[in-house]
Design an enzyme around this catalytic site. Sequence first.
Site, PDB file in Angstrom:
ATOM      1  N   ARG A  94       0.817  -1.218   0.000  1.00 22.22           N
ATOM      2  CA  ARG A  94       0.000   0.000   0.000  1.00 22.22           C
ATOM      3  C   ARG A  94       0.850   1.267   0.000  1.00 22.22           C
ATOM      4  NH1 ARG A  94      -3.837  -0.654   4.959  1.00 22.22           N
ATOM      5  NH2 ARG A  94      -4.301   1.525   4.431  1.00 22.22           N
ATOM      6  N   LYS A 139      26.762  26.920   3.087  1.00 26.64           N
ATOM      7  CA  LYS A 139      27.088  25.498   3.131  1.00 26.64           C
ATOM      8  C   LYS A 139      28.538  25.343   3.554  1.00 26.64           C
ATOM      9  CE  LYS A 139      28.940  23.275   0.127  1.00 26.64           C
ATOM     10  NZ  LYS A 139      30.349  22.763  -0.086  1.00 26.64           N
TER      11      LYS A 139
END
Length: 453
Positions: A18, A336
């Site tokens: 599912r 970063k």
Amino acid sequence: MNDRPLAAIILAAGQGTRMKSEKHKVLHPIAGKPMLHHLLDTVDSIGVERTVVVVGARREQIEASVAGRNVAIAVQEDQLGTGHAVAQAHDALKGFAGDVLILYGDVPMVSADTMRDMIFRLNNGTDPRAVVLGFRPDDAGAYGRIIADDQGEIEKMVEFKDANDQERGINLCNSGLMAARSTDLFILLDQISNDNAAGEYYLPDIVMLPGQASAVIEVDDPAEVAGVNSRAELATVEGEWQDRRREKAMADGVSLIAPETVWFSYDTDISSDVVIEPNVIFGPGVTVASGTTIYGHSHIEGAQIGANAKVGPFARLRPGTVMEEDSKVGNFVEMKKTTLGKGAKANHLTYLGDAEVKAGANIGAGTITCNYDGYFKYKTVIGKSAFIGSNSALVAPVKIGDGAIVAAGSTVTADVMAGELRLVRAEQSVKPGWADRFNDVMRKKKKASEVKS
């Protein structure tokens, strides 16, 4: 708890169809951490000596995920029910004499306290054969039912598909989680049959075998035993986790202006007196010190933010970012693997990657560190109190000295010494009256074309 050794069997052999995913169901994340690892961390926290994960389909994914942890793998080749799945852990628990928790990889939010309560009940009171964790959902639906007396001794357990109308009317449901003694568990599993509607070996059937009665304890919050079988259920469990985490943050002294819009990671560490505006998302690996304000629509991952810092709005902090005390990044700034020193600031439209910005430096709007040549990354160092003018490109590797000034619009490809001004731009030329003449000619052309049309 008690002094008896403790083991855990975690069932994770289901197909998970599912979910409609190539990723194993129990590896889908909640708050940035796979469901299975939420459960493993809780199990570790209560002192479990042996943990066995029972796998089936896509087992190589689970084996890779748990590599390096103290986890044994047992394989259920054929899907013959939960009782059959637990039986596959027999060899992995050979020689173990103690208590066993039976858990489910897709029921990840059961708490350490609940696990302890199950073990406590197993070893106290009526000395039950097994302890079953029950719950009372708002809608009992197709859950298996538990019929028990006032003392919690189980009179009958029945799967929904095998229950009659009266039994289906009971709202005490079976979560599937159990505790039993290792000396009893596998002997009992050998005695159950698959004579039921599904032709499977049900784990709960060990409760109804002749002999000593079993007991049920009830979990306080049914959300603890919510199972995840679909993307919708995953989102529901994520939402419940986030709600609890937001409540904890506010109880710990964090101000959330619009709590429902803030999303935490499993390991987000925020001190008191932090203010978080709406629509902020934390990825893994973030710490935030006291006094900091995080403005709206910021995304932060793998970053350490010091005291009294300012972040955002619309800032993106990526892994390796360090903001020291009183530093500031503003709107549309991305960092970063960069350290922004004490009191340093980058207020607008800037990218800082693989950089060290020292205390008091000012990074002008539109500045970028050019840190990547397509093959390797290079570092930029900006000295104390240096001033980088707007729209500058710093081509790494490069160093800007203390107190230096880089003029706006410069492309810097060589080191700048301390106290130096670096101006790298083409010389401007001036042509007086040129624009007036140009505009006059173009207006006449446009008017002529309009007359012809």
